[in-house]
Design a protein around this motif. Structure first.
Motif, PDB file in Angstrom:
ATOM      1  N   PRO A   1       0.676  -1.292   0.089  1.00 40.42           N
ATOM      2  CA  PRO A   1       0.127  -0.041   0.181  1.00 40.42           C
ATOM      3  C   PRO A   1       0.745   1.269   0.053  1.00 40.42           C
ATOM      4  CG  PRO A   1      -0.915  -1.501   1.713  1.00 40.42           C
ATOM      5  CD  PRO A   1       0.237  -2.192   1.037  1.00 40.42           C
ATOM      6  N   GLY A   2       0.240   2.171  -0.840  1.00 40.39           N
ATOM      7  CA  GLY A   2       1.206   3.271  -0.958  1.00 40.39           C
ATOM      8  C   GLY A   2       2.107   3.285  -1.993  1.00 40.39           C
ATOM      9  N   GLY A   3       2.383   2.062  -2.363  1.00 37.11           N
ATOM     10  CA  GLY A   3       3.404   1.864  -3.430  1.00 37.11           C
ATOM     11  C   GLY A   3       3.004   2.392  -4.958  1.00 37.11           C
ATOM     12  N   SER A   4       3.983   2.147  -5.915  1.00 36.91           N
ATOM     13  CA  SER A   4       3.566   2.406  -7.326  1.00 36.91           C
ATOM     14  C   SER A   4       3.712   1.338  -8.180  1.00 36.91           C
ATOM     15  CB  SER A   4       4.239   3.687  -7.740  1.00 36.91           C
ATOM     16  OG  SER A   4       3.994   4.850  -7.232  1.00 36.91           O
ATOM     17  N   LEU A   5       3.080   1.360  -9.457  1.00 37.36           N
ATOM     18  CA  LEU A   5       3.479   0.083 -10.524  1.00 37.36           C
ATOM     19  C   LEU A   5       3.072   0.640 -11.822  1.00 37.36           C
ATOM     20  CD1 LEU A   5       4.081  -2.678  -9.897  1.00 37.36           C
ATOM     21  CD2 LEU A   5       1.759  -3.524 -10.004  1.00 37.36           C
ATOM     22  N   ARG A   6       3.807   0.226 -12.654  1.00 38.31           N
ATOM     23  CA  ARG A   6       3.318   0.850 -14.103  1.00 38.31           C
ATOM     24  C   ARG A   6       3.188  -0.413 -15.136  1.00 38.31           C
ATOM     25  NH1 ARG A   6       7.195   3.729 -18.878  1.00 38.31           N
ATOM     26  NH2 ARG A   6       7.906   1.686 -18.843  1.00 38.31           N
ATOM     27  N   LEU A   7       2.188  -0.495 -15.333  1.00 41.64           N
ATOM     28  CA  LEU A   7       1.594  -1.702 -16.398  1.00 41.64           C
ATOM     29  C   LEU A   7       1.805  -1.065 -17.922  1.00 41.64           C
ATOM     30  CD1 LEU A   7      -2.022  -2.758 -14.860  1.00 41.64           C
ATOM     31  CD2 LEU A   7       0.505  -3.329 -14.263  1.00 41.64           C
ATOM     32  N   SER A   8       2.097  -2.121 -18.831  1.00 38.72           N
ATOM     33  CA  SER A   8       2.310  -1.937 -20.084  1.00 38.72           C
ATOM     34  C   SER A   8       1.422  -2.602 -20.909  1.00 38.72           C
ATOM     35  CB  SER A   8       3.722  -2.302 -20.633  1.00 38.72           C
ATOM     36  OG  SER A   8       4.705  -1.457 -19.904  1.00 38.72           O
ATOM     37  N   CYS A   9       1.014  -2.258 -21.999  1.00 37.07           N
ATOM     38  CA  CYS A   9       0.169  -2.874 -22.829  1.00 37.07           C
ATOM     39  C   CYS A   9       0.465  -2.591 -24.379  1.00 37.07           C
ATOM     40  CB  CYS A   9      -1.484  -2.624 -22.777  1.00 37.07           C
ATOM     41  SG  CYS A   9      -2.468  -2.999 -24.080  1.00 37.07           S
TER      42      CYS A   9
ATOM     43  N   ARG B   1      -4.297   9.710  -9.131  1.00 35.33           N
ATOM     44  CA  ARG B   1      -3.394   8.640  -8.643  1.00 35.33           C
ATOM     45  C   ARG B   1      -2.942   7.637  -9.700  1.00 35.33           C
ATOM     46  NH1 ARG B   1      -4.850   4.329  -5.539  1.00 35.33           N
ATOM     47  NH2 ARG B   1      -7.144   4.283  -6.398  1.00 35.33           N
ATOM     48  N   PHE B   2      -3.955   7.737 -10.883  1.00 32.79           N
ATOM     49  CA  PHE B   2      -3.297   7.016 -11.883  1.00 32.79           C
ATOM     50  C   PHE B   2      -3.276   7.817 -13.197  1.00 32.79           C
ATOM     51  CE2 PHE B   2      -5.227   2.572 -10.910  1.00 32.79           C
ATOM     52  CZ  PHE B   2      -4.682   2.349  -9.636  1.00 32.79           C
ATOM     53  N   THR B   3      -2.474   7.585 -14.094  1.00 30.54           N
ATOM     54  CA  THR B   3      -2.399   8.185 -15.438  1.00 30.54           C
ATOM     55  C   THR B   3      -2.278   7.233 -16.468  1.00 30.54           C
ATOM     56  OG1 THR B   3      -0.060   8.874 -15.044  1.00 30.54           O
ATOM     57  CG2 THR B   3      -1.318  10.396 -14.165  1.00 30.54           C
ATOM     58  N   ILE B   4      -2.497   7.743 -17.512  1.00 31.52           N
ATOM     59  CA  ILE B   4      -2.258   6.843 -18.885  1.00 31.52           C
ATOM     60  C   ILE B   4      -1.538   7.610 -19.931  1.00 31.52           C
ATOM     61  CG2 ILE B   4      -4.352   7.904 -19.857  1.00 31.52           C
ATOM     62  CD1 ILE B   4      -4.944   5.440 -21.341  1.00 31.52           C
ATOM     63  N   SER B   5      -0.609   6.967 -20.554  1.00 32.65           N
ATOM     64  CA  SER B   5       0.408   7.373 -21.551  1.00 32.65           C
ATOM     65  C   SER B   5       0.763   6.510 -22.529  1.00 32.65           C
ATOM     66  CB  SER B   5       1.718   8.203 -21.202  1.00 32.65           C
ATOM     67  OG  SER B   5       2.301   6.842 -20.321  1.00 32.65           O
ATOM     68  N   ARG B   6       1.195   6.883 -23.774  1.00 30.03           N
ATOM     69  CA  ARG B   6       1.464   6.022 -25.009  1.00 30.03           C
ATOM     70  C   ARG B   6       2.687   6.329 -25.591  1.00 30.03           C
ATOM     71  NH1 ARG B   6      -4.334   6.350 -27.813  1.00 30.03           N
ATOM     72  NH2 ARG B   6      -3.174   4.853 -29.550  1.00 30.03           N
ATOM     73  N   ASP B   7       3.239   5.227 -26.252  1.00 31.09           N
ATOM     74  CA  ASP B   7       4.345   5.391 -26.971  1.00 31.09           C
ATOM     75  C   ASP B   7       3.967   4.909 -28.267  1.00 31.09           C
ATOM     76  OD1 ASP B   7       6.602   5.430 -28.561  1.00 31.09           O
ATOM     77  OD2 ASP B   7       7.829   4.574 -26.730  1.00 31.09           O
TER      78      ASP B   7
ATOM     79  N   TYR C   1       0.639   2.789 -21.293  1.00 31.44           N
ATOM     80  CA  TYR C   1       1.103   2.561 -20.161  1.00 31.44           C
ATOM     81  C   TYR C   1       0.075   2.968 -19.097  1.00 31.44           C
ATOM     82  CZ  TYR C   1       5.740   2.404 -22.544  1.00 31.44           C
ATOM     83  OH  TYR C   1       6.515   1.981 -23.405  1.00 31.44           O
ATOM     84  N   LEU C   2      -0.114   2.257 -18.071  1.00 30.07           N
ATOM     85  CA  LEU C   2      -0.995   2.860 -17.027  1.00 30.07           C
ATOM     86  C   LEU C   2      -0.032   2.920 -15.726  1.00 30.07           C
ATOM     87  CD1 LEU C   2      -3.580   3.315 -15.519  1.00 30.07           C
ATOM     88  CD2 LEU C   2      -3.862   0.739 -15.108  1.00 30.07           C
ATOM     89  N   GLN C   3       0.159   4.136 -15.251  1.00 37.44           N
ATOM     90  CA  GLN C   3       0.962   4.580 -14.069  1.00 37.44           C
ATOM     91  C   GLN C   3       0.169   4.478 -13.025  1.00 37.44           C
ATOM     92  OE1 GLN C   3       4.510   4.788 -13.730  1.00 37.44           O
ATOM     93  NE2 GLN C   3       4.069   4.990 -11.656  1.00 37.44           N
ATOM     94  N   MET C   4       0.322   3.866 -11.860  1.00 37.13           N
ATOM     95  CA  MET C   4      -0.437   3.748 -10.685  1.00 37.13           C
ATOM     96  C   MET C   4       0.272   4.152  -9.389  1.00 37.13           C
ATOM     97  SD  MET C   4      -2.492   0.129 -11.809  1.00 37.13           S
ATOM     98  CE  MET C   4      -1.112  -0.905 -11.547  1.00 37.13           C
TER      99      MET C   4
END
Length: 121
Positions: free
Chosen positions: A14-22, A65-71, A78-81
């Motif tokens: 809890p309180g941490g961060s994670l980045r998902l990729s698609c 808390r969450f943001t979306i970005s793309r390359d 990406y989903l930055q959490m």
């Protein structure tokens, strides 16, 4: 036909961060709206976030808390959490559609297989 493959899930405190990729395969990635949904055990699938160009929509529980970005060169979104909470625990699904979808409008045509995110101490 668009194929989506998520990665980056895992266990975080809890309180941490994670980045998902698609990563997407198929035509016209840079013209598609992309986004994320999630589904916790015993619950319905929930809209998390979506975006196209400079426009983004957020689910109420993830705003700030969450943001979306793309390359577009990598066909990846990406989903930055950040500031993760135990209630963020779910399987997260990447989604794509030619038209922008939101919490209340539109259903994506394509979904990935999902990646598990667990927030626990």
């Amino acid at each position: 036909q668009v194929q989506l493959e998520e990665s980056g899930g895992g266990l975080v405190q809890p309180g941490g961060s994670l980045r998902l990729s698609c990563t997407a395969s198929g035509p016209s990635f840079n013209r598609n709206a992309m986004g994320w949904f999630r589904q916790a055990p015993g619950k319905a699938r929930e809209f998390v976030i979506s975006g196209r160009g400079t426009i983004a929509y957020y689910g109420d529980s993830v705003k700030g808390r969450f943001t979306i970005s793309r390359d577009n060169t990598m066909n990846t979104v990406y989903l930055q959490m950040n500031n993760l909470k135990p209630e963020d625990t779910a399987v997260y699904f990447c989604a794509a559609d030619p038209f922008l979808f939101t919490k209340t409008d539109g259903t994506p045509s394509f979904f990935g297989q999902g990646t598990q995110v667990t927030v626990s101490s």
